[in-house]
Design an enzyme around this catalytic site. Structure first.
Site, PDB file in Angstrom:
ATOM      1  N   ILE A 258       0.828  -1.218   0.000  1.00 42.39           N
ATOM      2  CA  ILE A 258       0.000   0.000   0.000  1.00 42.39           C
ATOM      3  C   ILE A 258       0.856   1.259   0.000  1.00 42.39           C
ATOM      4  O   ILE A 258       0.355   2.354  -0.262  1.00 42.39           O
ATOM      5  CB  ILE A 258      -0.949   0.019   1.211  1.00 42.39           C
ATOM      6  CG1 ILE A 258      -0.132  -0.023   2.507  1.00 42.39           C
ATOM      7  CG2 ILE A 258      -1.940  -1.134   1.152  1.00 42.39           C
ATOM      8  CD1 ILE A 258      -0.955   0.262   3.741  1.00 42.39           C
ATOM      9  N   ALA A 259       2.152   1.119   0.332  1.00 41.41           N
ATOM     10  CA  ALA A 259       3.059   2.273   0.331  1.00 41.41           C
ATOM     11  C   ALA A 259       4.482   1.763   0.188  1.00 41.41           C
ATOM     12  O   ALA A 259       4.814   0.678   0.661  1.00 41.41           O
ATOM     13  CB  ALA A 259       2.909   3.076   1.616  1.00 41.41           C
ATOM     14  N   ALA A 260       5.339   2.560  -0.481  1.00 31.67           N
ATOM     15  CA  ALA A 260       6.752   2.198  -0.645  1.00 31.67           C
ATOM     16  C   ALA A 260       7.595   3.453  -0.485  1.00 31.67           C
ATOM     17  O   ALA A 260       7.299   4.493  -1.080  1.00 31.67           O
ATOM     18  CB  ALA A 260       6.987   1.569  -2.016  1.00 31.67           C
ATOM     19  N   ALA A 261       8.631   3.362   0.340  1.00 34.87           N
ATOM     20  CA  ALA A 261       9.527   4.495   0.588  1.00 34.87           C
ATOM     21  C   ALA A 261      10.969   4.027   0.456  1.00 34.87           C
ATOM     22  O   ALA A 261      11.242   2.902   0.022  1.00 34.87           O
ATOM     23  CB  ALA A 261       9.254   5.089   1.969  1.00 34.87           C
ATOM     24  N   SER A 262      11.908   4.890   0.838  1.00 36.85           N
ATOM     25  CA  SER A 262      13.321   4.602   0.603  1.00 36.85           C
ATOM     26  C   SER A 262      13.847   3.475   1.476  1.00 36.85           C
ATOM     27  O   SER A 262      14.784   2.778   1.098  1.00 36.85           O
ATOM     28  CB  SER A 262      14.149   5.867   0.844  1.00 36.85           C
ATOM     29  OG  SER A 262      13.967   6.326   2.165  1.00 36.85           O
ATOM     30  N   GLN A 265       8.657  -0.958   2.605  1.00 38.55           N
ATOM     31  CA  GLN A 265       7.307  -0.857   2.063  1.00 38.55           C
ATOM     32  C   GLN A 265       6.334  -1.593   2.973  1.00 38.55           C
ATOM     33  O   GLN A 265       6.727  -2.441   3.769  1.00 38.55           O
ATOM     34  CB  GLN A 265       7.239  -1.393   0.636  1.00 38.55           C
ATOM     35  CG  GLN A 265       7.650  -2.837   0.445  1.00 38.55           C
ATOM     36  CD  GLN A 265       7.885  -3.163  -1.028  1.00 38.55           C
ATOM     37  OE1 GLN A 265       8.440  -2.358  -1.787  1.00 38.55           O
ATOM     38  NE2 GLN A 265       7.485  -4.358  -1.447  1.00 38.55           N
ATOM     39  N   LYS A 280       5.390  -3.897   7.783  1.00 42.16           N
ATOM     40  CA  LYS A 280       6.429  -3.096   7.122  1.00 42.16           C
ATOM     41  C   LYS A 280       7.678  -3.959   6.928  1.00 42.16           C
ATOM     42  O   LYS A 280       8.179  -4.558   7.880  1.00 42.16           O
ATOM     43  CB  LYS A 280       6.762  -1.856   7.948  1.00 42.16           C
ATOM     44  CG  LYS A 280       7.783  -0.957   7.260  1.00 42.16           C
ATOM     45  CD  LYS A 280       7.686   0.495   7.689  1.00 42.16           C
ATOM     46  CE  LYS A 280       8.234   0.729   9.060  1.00 42.16           C
ATOM     47  NZ  LYS A 280       8.383   2.168   9.360  1.00 42.16           N
ATOM     48  N   ASP A 412       8.215  13.372  13.213  1.00 44.80           N
ATOM     49  CA  ASP A 412       7.916  13.411  11.772  1.00 44.80           C
ATOM     50  C   ASP A 412       6.407  13.314  11.537  1.00 44.80           C
ATOM     51  O   ASP A 412       5.931  12.389  10.875  1.00 44.80           O
ATOM     52  CB  ASP A 412       8.642  12.262  11.066  1.00 44.80           C
ATOM     53  CG  ASP A 412       8.631  12.411   9.552  1.00 44.80           C
ATOM     54  OD1 ASP A 412       8.493  13.551   9.070  1.00 44.80           O
ATOM     55  OD2 ASP A 412       8.757  11.395   8.850  1.00 44.80           O
TER      56      ASP A 412
END
Length: 742
Positions: A258-262, A265, A280, A412
């Protein structure tokens, strides 16, 4: 496993233990203190002024929490573990650069054991956790010459070329003219370098002491989004980390993230027990990629620092890289993030209108994190309607409580990490970036806001020195002048001038020109508040975080008995020993809009202060002012009532001496102030008129209270008698000498 051991003092001495209280202590030239509830010991060698740390494997507790095992067995277990620690070749002084966990080579080559998490084992498995180790990286990458040189060229060529262009701009006097263009170019360079540089750019976006505002604006546009990596790799990593096939761990796991970052995911799934979860998974070779980039940056730091010197910037780049290395390594340790989430839940999960997901420890390891799934939408979603404004206020108040009460906060809080649940609660996500603020630092922040609000930049500059932001020998005069020019009147400025970003930009321009050095906690707070206000403005364009924060700060000043805040309160409310009543009124009026303000606590706190030895001189000054103000109010009220009666009798023709013929009644300043005081006291949370009786009773029981009460009563009686005599004999009203500062 954390066994509580009951070991007597002689055994501790024999086996090398030292009995110490939780908190701070000193042995010889070394100062110690506990971190993370006694699970990590941190020391400072005063001779070398250098900090180091070591995660301890044993907790020594009193007999109130001992294990059920026999004492001899516990001692033998302790001896065995102590021997293991002593034989660990990597157990040296962190201040000398040794790794706290397994050597980098073992972790990156898959030789280190893979721990599965639990609330207790999460800490005992720290031996395999990633830790930033500059010397370990150097040893590891010395044998990988081709890989290092290839990546070095990819980084060095565009970065050094860019810096040379900036140096030329400086030499030709056109740096400011080209600054916006260069900032955009710098953003593009960092974006192309990968996860470590994206994270570094995001960290730099909160460093006004290092970069001018134009660069900060561009770096805030960095997006931590990447294409997802293949599912077969992700699922294989889950199985490797958790030690079981995916089919045995989960009833269902969605095939598309549902989401991917550096760094990783996220997948949605269901446990065998039916709970809906977010899983995650860390990117493959994430640590090696980050370690390599940090290693190369450290190699280039000397060259880059030399180039920056030509641009008149004296920066210890290697220290900044090492500081960033510690931060990013914390983010890639999912066991640490799980502990962060659990701590956040314990501290703030009970706050009304706030939700925090719980950790599923049986499905959590160093590179896999499983949290409770909480449905929700972003705070900017049109589905929320008018509720989003309430959620923004909840967000701000909760963040202030995190930073200024408990000192442990989510650093954050961007739009993707904050959701609105279907039942209208604020949901916090992603606990990789957390920060802590020590008690004295929290009070320093409150004091800084008070100085800024009251435009006392002389005191603000001195506070910056006291907090270590400026060297002790800094000439503060030009800084005070710069602050006076740069910062607006915080409570009276327009919305456009007042927003936090505007204030930080102006403050940052001062910090950039002078030798400021911002500590990590302050950088985290700047980032946090900036992100919060940016999110809030998307919901409400008129939102002002400083105006939202000041009622909370006013409330803390009035109810918190801490000596540090008492100093700030005295500074704010008194000048040369005289009360500043307008500020007293303003402080109480500001505090009443704070969600957790209780006027009864504030009044009791003020009485505690006024009866203390420290307020001996102040309370007699206050008594004089109380007499003056009550005398003035009594006289003005009497004239108002007589004028009212005169106006009422005029149509009847009845004439009364000293009353008839008086002008129409007019409210005076003293009457308006008294009415305003009563109104905002009534509107304050916790106020009831019946509470005044116990307060008065308390004052009359205390010797100092009795003396002050008698003095006020006697002086007031003298004033009233004098007025009565002048009224009876129709003498002119003599002007009283008043000491009030109204």
């Amino acid at each position: 496993d954390w066994d509580a051991l009951d070991i007597n003092a002689s055994t501790m001495r024999t086996e090398g233990f030292v009995t110490v209280p939780v908190g701070s202590w000193r042995i010889g030239s070394t100062a110690f203190r506990w971190i993370e509830t006694g699970r990590e010991v941190v020391w400072k060698d005063r001779a070398r002024s250098r900090w180091g740390s070591r995660r301890v494997s044993l907790v020594l507790a009193s007999s109130t929490s001992v294990s059920s095992a026999p004492a001899s067995a516990r001692i033998e277990r302790a001896r065995g573990r102590l021997q293991t620690i002593r034989s660990n070749p990597n157990g040296g002084d962190q201040a000398k650069g040794s790794n706290l966990g397994k050597p980098l080579a073992e972790r990156l080559e898959g030789k280190a054991p893979v721990p599965v998490g639990s609330p207790e084992a999460g800490d005992s498995s720290d031996a395999a956790a990633p830790r930033y180790d500059a010397e370990g990286s150097e040893r590891y990458f010395q044998a990988k010459v081709i890989q290092v040189q290839k990546r070095r060229m990819e980084i060095a060529l565009p970065l050094v070329t860019f810096l040379l262009q900036v140096v030329v701009d400086w030499q030709l006097g056109r740096e400011k003219e080209h600054r916006v263009h260069r900032a955009k170019r710098f953003l593009n360079i960092l974006s192309s370098f990968g996860p470590a540089f994206i994270k570094a750019g995001q960290a730099l976006s909160s460093r006004p002491d290092l970069l001018p505002p134009e660069y900060l604006d561009e770096l805030q546009k960095l997006q931590d989004r990447l294409e997802p990596f293949p599912n077969d790799i992700a699922f294989s990593l889950i199985e490797k980390e958790l030690g079981k096939p995916v089919e045995e761990l989960f009833a269902h796991l969605e095939p598309v993230p549902i989401a991917a970052a550096s760094i990783g995911q996220v997948y949605q799934g269901f446990l065998k027990t039916g709970e809906k979860v977010a899983v995650k998974v860390q990117r493959p070779e994430c640590e090696e990629t980050i370690a390599l980039d940090l290693y190369i940056l450290r190699q280039l730091s000397g060259t880059i620092s030399s180039l920056l010197a030509f641009a008149r910037r004296d920066i210890d780049l290697r220290s900044i890289i090492d500081e960033f290395g510690v931060l990013i390594y914390d983010e890639i340790d999912y066991l640490k993030e799980a502990r962060n989430a659990e701590k956040f839940l314990q501290l703030y999960g009970s706050i009304p209108d706030v939700k925090v997901p719980r950790v599923f420890w049986t499905h959590t390891a160093r590179r896999v994190l499983t949290l409770e799934w909480i449905d929700g939408v972003r705070l900017t979603s049109p589905q929320l309607g008018s509720n989003n404004s309430l959620l923004v206020k909840t967000m701000v108040q909760c963040s202030l409580r995190q930073m200024l009460e408990n000192g442990y906060f989510h650093a954050d809080p961007h739009g993707g990490n904050l959701l609105a649940s279907p039942d209208g609660k604020l949901v916090y996500l992603d606990f990789g970036m957390m920060s802590s603020v020590e008690r004295h630092q929290r009070y320093g922040i409150i004091e800084a806001v008070v100085h800024m609000v009251n435009r006392d930049f002389d005191s603000l500059a001195k506070l910056y020195v006291r907090l270590g932001f400026l060297p002790a020998n800094t000439d503060l005069k030009p800084i005070i002048e710069a602050l006076n020019i740069a910062l607006p009147d915080v409570l009276g400025a327009s919305v456009g001038e007042l927003n936090f970003k505007s204030v930080i930009d102006k403050l940052g321009s001062v910090m950039y020109r002078y030798p400021f050095s911002l500590p990590p906690y302050y950088i985290a707070i700047i980032r946090c508040l900036g992100v919060l206000e940016g999110l809030a403005i998307q919901v409400d364009s008129q939102f002002r975080i400083l105006n939202e924060a000041y009622p909370y700060i006013a409330s803390r000043l009035l109810v918190d008995p801490a000596p540090e805040l008492e100093d700030t309160m005295i500074y704010l409310l008194f000048e040369n020993g005289k009360p500043r009543w307008s500020r007293v009124e303003s402080l109480f009026e500001s505090a009443r809009s704070a969600s957790d303000y209780d006027v009864s606590l504030a009044m009791n706190r003020m009485i505690d202060f006024l009866l203390s030895n420290r307020a001996e001189e102040l309370r007699y000054r206050i008594a004089d002012d109380v007499v003056d103000n009550l005398d003035e109010l009594g006289a003005d009220t009497s004239r108002y009532l007589l004028s009212f009666i005169s106006q009422g009798l005029a149509p009847t023709g009845i004439r009364i001496p000293c009353v008839s013929g008086l002008p129409p009644p007019v409210q005076t300043n003293s009457m308006r102030s008294a009415s305003k005081l009563v109104n905002f006291m009534q509107d304050s949370q916790g106020f009831q008129f019946t509470m005044l009786l116990p307060l008065a009773s308390r004052l009359t029981r205390e010797p100092e209270g009795q003396r002050i009460g008698i003095e006020i009563a006697v002086n007031l009686a003298e004033r009233l008698s004098a007025r009565a005599i002048r009224g009876i004999f129709d003498l002119p009203d003599r002007q009283e000498v008043r000491t009030t500062s109204r």
